[in-house]
Scaffold this motif. Structure first.
Motif, PDB file in Angstrom:
ATOM      1  N   TYR A   1      51.373  36.181  40.262  1.00  0.00           N
ATOM      2  CA  TYR A   1      50.290  35.226  40.041  1.00  0.00           C
ATOM      3  C   TYR A   1      49.062  35.535  40.888  1.00  0.00           C
ATOM      4  O   TYR A   1      47.938  35.323  40.437  1.00  0.00           O
ATOM      5  CB  TYR A   1      50.772  33.798  40.238  1.00  0.00           C
ATOM      6  N   PHE A   2      49.245  36.049  42.107  1.00  0.00           N
ATOM      7  CA  PHE A   2      48.076  36.467  42.880  1.00  0.00           C
ATOM      8  C   PHE A   2      47.364  37.610  42.165  1.00  0.00           C
ATOM      9  O   PHE A   2      46.133  37.649  42.132  1.00  0.00           O
ATOM     10  CB  PHE A   2      48.454  36.864  44.310  1.00  0.00           C
ATOM     11  N   ASN A   3      48.098  38.533  41.605  1.00  0.00           N
ATOM     12  CA  ASN A   3      47.474  39.633  40.842  1.00  0.00           C
ATOM     13  C   ASN A   3      46.757  39.111  39.609  1.00  0.00           C
ATOM     14  O   ASN A   3      45.665  39.579  39.274  1.00  0.00           O
ATOM     15  CB  ASN A   3      48.517  40.683  40.451  1.00  0.00           C
ATOM     16  N   GLU A   4      47.340  38.160  38.917  1.00  0.00           N
ATOM     17  CA  GLU A   4      46.727  37.590  37.707  1.00  0.00           C
ATOM     18  C   GLU A   4      45.386  36.919  37.988  1.00  0.00           C
ATOM     19  O   GLU A   4      44.499  36.945  37.155  1.00  0.00           O
ATOM     20  CB  GLU A   4      47.663  36.597  37.034  1.00  0.00           C
ATOM     21  N   ILE A   5      45.246  36.290  39.162  1.00  0.00           N
ATOM     22  CA  ILE A   5      43.992  35.609  39.490  1.00  0.00           C
ATOM     23  C   ILE A   5      43.028  36.502  40.249  1.00  0.00           C
ATOM     24  O   ILE A   5      41.992  36.062  40.711  1.00  0.00           O
ATOM     25  CB  ILE A   5      44.231  34.278  40.242  1.00  0.00           C
ATOM     26  N   GLY A   6      43.377  37.775  40.371  1.00  0.00           N
ATOM     27  CA  GLY A   6      42.471  38.726  41.005  1.00  0.00           C
ATOM     28  C   GLY A   6      42.506  38.696  42.505  1.00  0.00           C
ATOM     29  O   GLY A   6      41.586  39.163  43.164  1.00  0.00           O
ATOM     30  N   GLU A   7      43.551  38.166  43.078  1.00  0.00           N
ATOM     31  CA  GLU A   7      43.719  38.121  44.525  1.00  0.00           C
ATOM     32  C   GLU A   7      44.942  38.955  44.872  1.00  0.00           C
ATOM     33  O   GLU A   7      46.003  38.761  44.307  1.00  0.00           O
ATOM     34  CB  GLU A   7      43.937  36.686  45.015  1.00  0.00           C
ATOM     35  N   CYS A   8      44.797  39.865  45.782  1.00  0.00           N
ATOM     36  CA  CYS A   8      45.933  40.681  46.204  1.00  0.00           C
ATOM     37  C   CYS A   8      46.028  40.640  47.720  1.00  0.00           C
ATOM     38  O   CYS A   8      45.613  41.573  48.392  1.00  0.00           O
ATOM     39  CB  CYS A   8      45.769  42.119  45.732  1.00  0.00           C
ATOM     40  N   PRO A   9      46.537  39.526  48.272  1.00  0.00           N
ATOM     41  CA  PRO A   9      46.582  39.410  49.737  1.00  0.00           C
ATOM     42  C   PRO A   9      47.593  40.378  50.332  1.00  0.00           C
ATOM     43  O   PRO A   9      48.470  40.859  49.663  1.00  0.00           O
ATOM     44  CB  PRO A   9      47.002  37.978  49.978  1.00  0.00           C
TER      45      PRO A   9
END
Length: 75
Positions: free
Chosen positions: A67-75
């Motif tokens: 889900y982080f990848n889907e929203i463009g966030e890759c912490p």
């Protein structure tokens, strides 16, 4: 250090129940949490780390990453 706190209500329970009832509620809860983190993250945070502070969350780590990848966030 700046800290953005996000509570994860009932997530541990959903993770436990996912082995019996399926993953729908757990995945929906994680999707909501990741979106909330993105909304709450200050704009000046270029890089950040997510800390999953419950032993249960490890079992759902692939969904957090997804889900982080889907929203463009890759912490």
């Amino acid at each position: 250090a700046n800290i953005v706190n996000q509570l994860c209500p009932n997530l541990a329970k959903y993770i436990e129940r996912s082995y019996i009832d399926g993953t729908f509620c757990m995945k929906q809860n994680i999707k909501w949490i990741t979106n909330r983190i993105k909304q709450k993250k200050p704009k000046h945070f270029n890089n950040y780390t997510v800390s999953l502070n419950c032993t249960h969350y490890y079992y759902a780590l692939k969904y957090f990453k997804q889900y982080f990848n889907e929203i463009g966030e890759c912490p």
